[in-house]
Design an enzyme around this catalytic site. Structure first.
Site, PDB file in Angstrom:
ATOM      1  N   TYR A 282       9.513  28.280 -12.458  1.00 31.74           N
ATOM      2  CA  TYR A 282       8.352  28.168 -11.572  1.00 31.74           C
ATOM      3  C   TYR A 282       7.151  27.609 -12.342  1.00 31.74           C
ATOM      4  O   TYR A 282       6.407  26.784 -11.827  1.00 31.74           O
ATOM      5  CB  TYR A 282       7.992  29.537 -10.960  1.00 31.74           C
ATOM      6  CG  TYR A 282       6.904  29.395  -9.931  1.00 31.74           C
ATOM      7  CD1 TYR A 282       7.214  29.159  -8.591  1.00 31.74           C
ATOM      8  CD2 TYR A 282       5.558  29.453 -10.292  1.00 31.74           C
ATOM      9  CE1 TYR A 282       6.228  28.976  -7.650  1.00 31.74           C
ATOM     10  CE2 TYR A 282       4.556  29.264  -9.348  1.00 31.74           C
ATOM     11  CZ  TYR A 282       4.893  29.032  -8.032  1.00 31.74           C
ATOM     12  OH  TYR A 282       3.909  28.842  -7.101  1.00 31.74           O
TER      13      TYR A 282
ATOM     14  N   PHE B 117      -5.956   1.704   3.076  1.00 28.35           N
ATOM     15  CA  PHE B 117      -4.551   2.050   3.301  1.00 28.35           C
ATOM     16  C   PHE B 117      -4.539   3.259   4.230  1.00 28.35           C
ATOM     17  O   PHE B 117      -5.431   4.110   4.167  1.00 28.35           O
ATOM     18  CB  PHE B 117      -3.784   2.343   1.996  1.00 28.35           C
ATOM     19  CG  PHE B 117      -2.336   2.573   2.317  1.00 28.35           C
ATOM     20  CD1 PHE B 117      -1.536   1.519   2.719  1.00 28.35           C
ATOM     21  CD2 PHE B 117      -1.794   3.847   2.315  1.00 28.35           C
ATOM     22  CE1 PHE B 117      -0.214   1.731   3.104  1.00 28.35           C
ATOM     23  CE2 PHE B 117      -0.476   4.059   2.694  1.00 28.35           C
ATOM     24  CZ  PHE B 117       0.311   2.991   3.088  1.00 28.35           C
ATOM     25  N   THR B 118      -3.528   3.325   5.072  1.00 29.11           N
ATOM     26  CA  THR B 118      -3.496   4.298   6.183  1.00 29.11           C
ATOM     27  C   THR B 118      -3.767   5.734   5.719  1.00 29.11           C
ATOM     28  O   THR B 118      -4.713   6.373   6.179  1.00 29.11           O
ATOM     29  CB  THR B 118      -2.138   4.205   6.897  1.00 29.11           C
ATOM     30  OG1 THR B 118      -1.102   4.349   5.919  1.00 29.11           O
ATOM     31  CG2 THR B 118      -1.978   2.873   7.603  1.00 29.11           C
TER      32      THR B 118
ATOM     33  N   ASP C 164      -5.639   3.326  -6.918  1.00 34.84           N
ATOM     34  CA  ASP C 164      -4.361   3.613  -6.270  1.00 34.84           C
ATOM     35  C   ASP C 164      -3.316   2.813  -7.049  1.00 34.84           C
ATOM     36  O   ASP C 164      -3.182   1.601  -6.880  1.00 34.84           O
ATOM     37  CB  ASP C 164      -4.401   3.209  -4.800  1.00 34.84           C
ATOM     38  CG  ASP C 164      -3.097   3.556  -4.082  1.00 34.84           C
ATOM     39  OD1 ASP C 164      -2.058   3.687  -4.774  1.00 34.84           O
ATOM     40  OD2 ASP C 164      -3.101   3.695  -2.859  1.00 34.84           O
TER      41      ASP C 164
ATOM     42  N   LYS D 156       7.259   4.480  -5.178  1.00 35.98           N
ATOM     43  CA  LYS D 156       7.328   3.012  -5.164  1.00 35.98           C
ATOM     44  C   LYS D 156       7.659   2.517  -6.581  1.00 35.98           C
ATOM     45  O   LYS D 156       8.794   2.604  -7.008  1.00 35.98           O
ATOM     46  CB  LYS D 156       5.999   2.434  -4.662  1.00 35.98           C
ATOM     47  CG  LYS D 156       5.814   2.525  -3.141  1.00 35.98           C
ATOM     48  CD  LYS D 156       5.341   3.849  -2.681  1.00 35.98           C
ATOM     49  CE  LYS D 156       4.816   3.841  -1.274  1.00 35.98           C
ATOM     50  NZ  LYS D 156       4.490   5.191  -0.806  1.00 35.98           N
TER      51      LYS D 156
ATOM     52  N   ARG E 165       2.589  -3.659  10.628  1.00 30.44           N
ATOM     53  CA  ARG E 165       1.385  -3.438   9.827  1.00 30.44           C
ATOM     54  C   ARG E 165       0.255  -4.226  10.489  1.00 30.44           C
ATOM     55  O   ARG E 165      -0.171  -5.265  10.026  1.00 30.44           O
ATOM     56  CB  ARG E 165       1.574  -3.914   8.373  1.00 30.44           C
ATOM     57  CG  ARG E 165       2.597  -3.125   7.578  1.00 30.44           C
ATOM     58  CD  ARG E 165       2.098  -1.840   6.928  1.00 30.44           C
ATOM     59  NE  ARG E 165       1.951  -0.701   7.800  1.00 30.44           N
ATOM     60  CZ  ARG E 165       1.823   0.567   7.344  1.00 30.44           C
ATOM     61  NH1 ARG E 165       1.854   0.840   6.064  1.00 30.44           N
ATOM     62  NH2 ARG E 165       1.654   1.558   8.186  1.00 30.44           N
TER      63      ARG E 165
ATOM     64  N   PHE F 123       1.087   5.239  13.899  1.00 27.80           N
ATOM     65  CA  PHE F 123       2.209   4.307  13.762  1.00 27.80           C
ATOM     66  C   PHE F 123       3.533   5.005  13.473  1.00 27.80           C
ATOM     67  O   PHE F 123       4.594   4.514  13.820  1.00 27.80           O
ATOM     68  CB  PHE F 123       1.918   3.270  12.657  1.00 27.80           C
ATOM     69  CG  PHE F 123       1.636   3.880  11.313  1.00 27.80           C
ATOM     70  CD1 PHE F 123       0.361   4.304  10.986  1.00 27.80           C
ATOM     71  CD2 PHE F 123       2.650   4.047  10.375  1.00 27.80           C
ATOM     72  CE1 PHE F 123       0.102   4.882   9.749  1.00 27.80           C
ATOM     73  CE2 PHE F 123       2.403   4.615   9.144  1.00 27.80           C
ATOM     74  CZ  PHE F 123       1.114   5.050   8.827  1.00 27.80           C
TER      75      PHE F 123
HETATM   76  N1  PM9 Z   1       3.106   3.688   1.449  1.00 29.20           N
HETATM   77  C1  PM9 Z   1       4.639   2.319   2.593  1.00 29.20           C
HETATM   78  O1  PM9 Z   1       5.663   2.197   3.273  1.00 29.20           O
HETATM   79  C2  PM9 Z   1       4.815   4.841   2.851  1.00 29.20           C
HETATM   80  C3  PM9 Z   1       4.775   4.940   4.334  1.00 29.20           C
HETATM   81  S1  PM9 Z   1       3.381   4.288   5.176  1.00 29.20           S
HETATM   82  C4  PM9 Z   1       2.183   5.521   4.968  1.00 29.20           C
HETATM   83  O2  PM9 Z   1       4.010   1.345   2.168  1.00 29.20           O
HETATM   84  C5  PM9 Z   1      -0.264   3.196  -1.021  1.00 29.20           C
HETATM   85  C6  PM9 Z   1      -0.745   1.873  -1.485  1.00 29.20           C
HETATM   86  C7  PM9 Z   1       0.911   3.317  -0.310  1.00 29.20           C
HETATM   87  C8  PM9 Z   1       1.350   4.591   0.145  1.00 29.20           C
HETATM   88  C9  PM9 Z   1       2.497   4.744   0.929  1.00 29.20           C
HETATM   89  C10 PM9 Z   1       0.546   5.716  -0.195  1.00 29.20           C
HETATM   90  C11 PM9 Z   1       0.940   7.092   0.215  1.00 29.20           C
HETATM   91  C12 PM9 Z   1      -0.600   5.536  -0.909  1.00 29.20           C
HETATM   92  N2  PM9 Z   1      -0.986   4.286  -1.296  1.00 29.20           N
HETATM   93  O3  PM9 Z   1       3.836   7.816   1.085  1.00 29.20           O
HETATM   94  O4  PM9 Z   1       2.379   9.716   0.543  1.00 29.20           O
HETATM   95  O5  PM9 Z   1       1.626   2.222  -0.059  1.00 29.20           O
HETATM   96  O6  PM9 Z   1       3.912   8.863  -1.177  1.00 29.20           O
HETATM   97  O7  PM9 Z   1       1.977   7.538  -0.543  1.00 29.20           O
HETATM   98  C13 PM9 Z   1       4.154   3.636   2.272  1.00 29.20           C
HETATM   99  P1  PM9 Z   1       3.094   8.539   0.012  1.00 29.20           P
END
Ligand code: PM9
Length: 473
Positions: A88, A140-141, A231, A274, A398, A465
């Site tokens: 843990y 970004f969303t 980011d 990613k 997008r 979305f």
């Molecule tokens: N990006 C993408 O498909 C995941 C689904 S859409 C919300 O591109 C950036 C630049 C991203 C991103 C996720 C996140 C969030 C932050 N910044 O999905 O929570 O492209 O791990 O990261 C998606 P998490």
């Protein structure tokens, strides 16, 4: 100057000859994919409310929804998974992760989180006060939503070329320095908790920021005493474009460029799903001790103890090893090379795409692809559904749907870009898969006049979305 190949040929006395590059790996495990019939796809997309997020993965043939959490891990990463220390508290894998982040990104303090948005949540809560303004190089969303939920307002300061899919600008992720200066003058530095700077700007089409521009942003931020939060989700891909396109950077190792990018910022949020080649994970990393203390306190409320933050020990080990692998020059060249391969094929068929081709996907310009579908009928959403219907290839909208609504007025945001993203998972698909995708996009382009728009019949409040439902208009 001699190319490396020509130099090799010269040194070994061989005649100059063409030599293509190939992926720097071979395949050890495979997973079958299923080709469906047109009738099955018609039923599946209708059941999914014409939203590719709501399809079942087993109904998808080639899955280009996202590059997030969809990478194939290496044997070295899988071996590391067996060495998970699932204590843990104080897992040894946390310390490996911390060391990898300190070594490769250079940030001092590390707070693990379950994925990128977990880090965004904690950062936003720690630094943003109601009424604050957060300038950034395109929204970004999830990032913007967390800024808004903390009472802040995102202000776009990316260069105007980023909003023009046809502009060939090599660094469309650059900040418009004059615009940023204006925003600081208008709101005052005290209302700006940080600049939100992304590498490989996702919503612009995976477009890089240049080192030169980032250095200038750093100077400007220093003059006003404002922090820069990075980011870093796709920082290695950005570094590749710097290496390829920025004068003075050619031949410089990716790892070195990444390290310099990070050194120009005060901390980062990271979706390790990613660049870092894992299926789950993320972190927040900062240089400031006070921010670290606050974030370390918040992480136990929302994510988990500060030595796991929602990840298992084995996940943290995979991230630590993934970070290392993501910075190998041959890896990143093959990764972006595959995206370019698909992009060139689609472009050669006359299909309108975002130029230049980005680092993680090929973005179709739905406004030019479907000029007869009005914006209020969500052309990119309709195009993503049409491509799925044609071939079982899954892509992601997008555009207007992703942009959501203005939280103050409730009006729909209308971004200039209305795109469909064909996102390529890392180390997963072959060149033959890319050929099939290009053939399908070309076929749909040939029949584009038959594609109709959609109307939204269910709209969730946040990040609509993901779960919105549609019907043919
Ligand atoms: N990006 C993408 O498909 C995941 C689904 S859409 C919300 O591109 C950036 C630049 C991203 C991103 C996720 C996140 C969030 C932050 N910044 O999905 O929570 O492209 O791990 O990261 C998606 P998490």
């Amino acid at each position: 100057m001699q190319t490396p190949q020509a130099r090799y040929n010269f040194e070994f006395g061989m005649p100059a000859r063409k030599r293509s590059w190939a992926e720097p790996f071979k395949i050890k495990v495979v997973e079958p994919v299923r080709l469906t019939t047109p009738e099955q796809r018609r039923a599946a997309i209708a059941e999914a409310g014409y939203n590719t997020f709501l399809l079942r993965s087993e109904d998808v043939y080639i899955d280009l929804l996202t590059d997030s959490g969809t990478s194939a891990m290496s044997d070295w990463q899988w071996a590391g998974m067996m060495l998970g220390d699932e204590a843990y508290a104080g897992s040894r894998n946390f310390y490996h992760l911390e060391a990898a982040i300190q070594k490769h990104y250079g940030y001092r303090y590390v707070i693990p989180t379950h994925q990128g948005r977990g880090a965004e949540h904690i950062l936003s809560r720690a630094l943003i006060h109601p009424g604050d303004v957060i300038p950034g190089n395109m929204y970004f969303t999830t990032t913007r939503l967390h800024q808004e939920l903390a009472g802040g307002r995102f202000v776009d300061v990316i260069i105007p070329e980023a909003h023009d899919p046809e502009s060939p600008h090599p660094f469309k992720g650059n900040v418009d320095l004059e615009r940023l200066e204006e925003v600081i003058r208008e709101h005052g530095a005290s209302r700006i908790p940080y600049l939100s700077i992304a590498t490989s700007v996702n919503m612009a089409g995976g477009q890089p920021i240049s080192l030169g521009n980032l250095r200038a942003v750093r100077d400007l931020a220093d003059r006003h005493g404002i922090r820069i939060m990075h980011d870093a989700t796709r920082v290695a891909e950005n570094a590749y474009f710097i290496q390829q396109r920025e004068p003075g950077q050619e031949g410089r190792p990716i790892a070195e460029i990444v390290r310099e990018i990070c050194s120009l910022t005060d901390g980062c949020t990271m979706s390790a799903k990613k660049d870092a080649l894992v299926n789950i994970g993320g972190f927040l990393a900062v240089n400031d001790r006070e921010i670290y203390e606050e974030a370390r306190n918040l992480v136990v409320v929302y994510e988990g103890l500060h030595t796991y933050g929602g990840m298992s020990g084995r996940d943290m080990e995979a991230v630590a090893r993934g970070i290392e692998e993501s910075l190998h020059d041959d890896h990143i060249r093959a990764r972006v090379g595959q995206v370019l391969y698909l992009g060139y094929k689609i472009r050669a068929a006359g299909v309108p795409i975002v130029e230049p081709i980005g680092g993680h996907g090929v973005f179709l310009d739905a406004k030019r692809f479907l000029p007869h579908v009005p914006r209020e009928q969500y052309p990119a959403q309709a195009l993503a559904a049409a491509i799925y219907l044609d071939s079982g290839v899954r892509s992601m909208e997008r555009g207007t749907v992703s942009a959501g609504r203005n939280p103050q007025t409730g009006e729909e945001n209308r971004p200039k870009l209305e795109l469909v993203r064909l996102t390529i998972p890392r180390r997963v698909y072959t060149q033959a898969h890319m050929d099939v995708v290009a053939e399908s996009v070309e076929a749909v382009f040939g029949e584009r006049d038959n594609i109709r728009g959609l109307k939204m019949v269910y709209e969730p409040r946040y990040l609509r979305f993901f779960q919105a439902r549609f019907e043919p208009a």
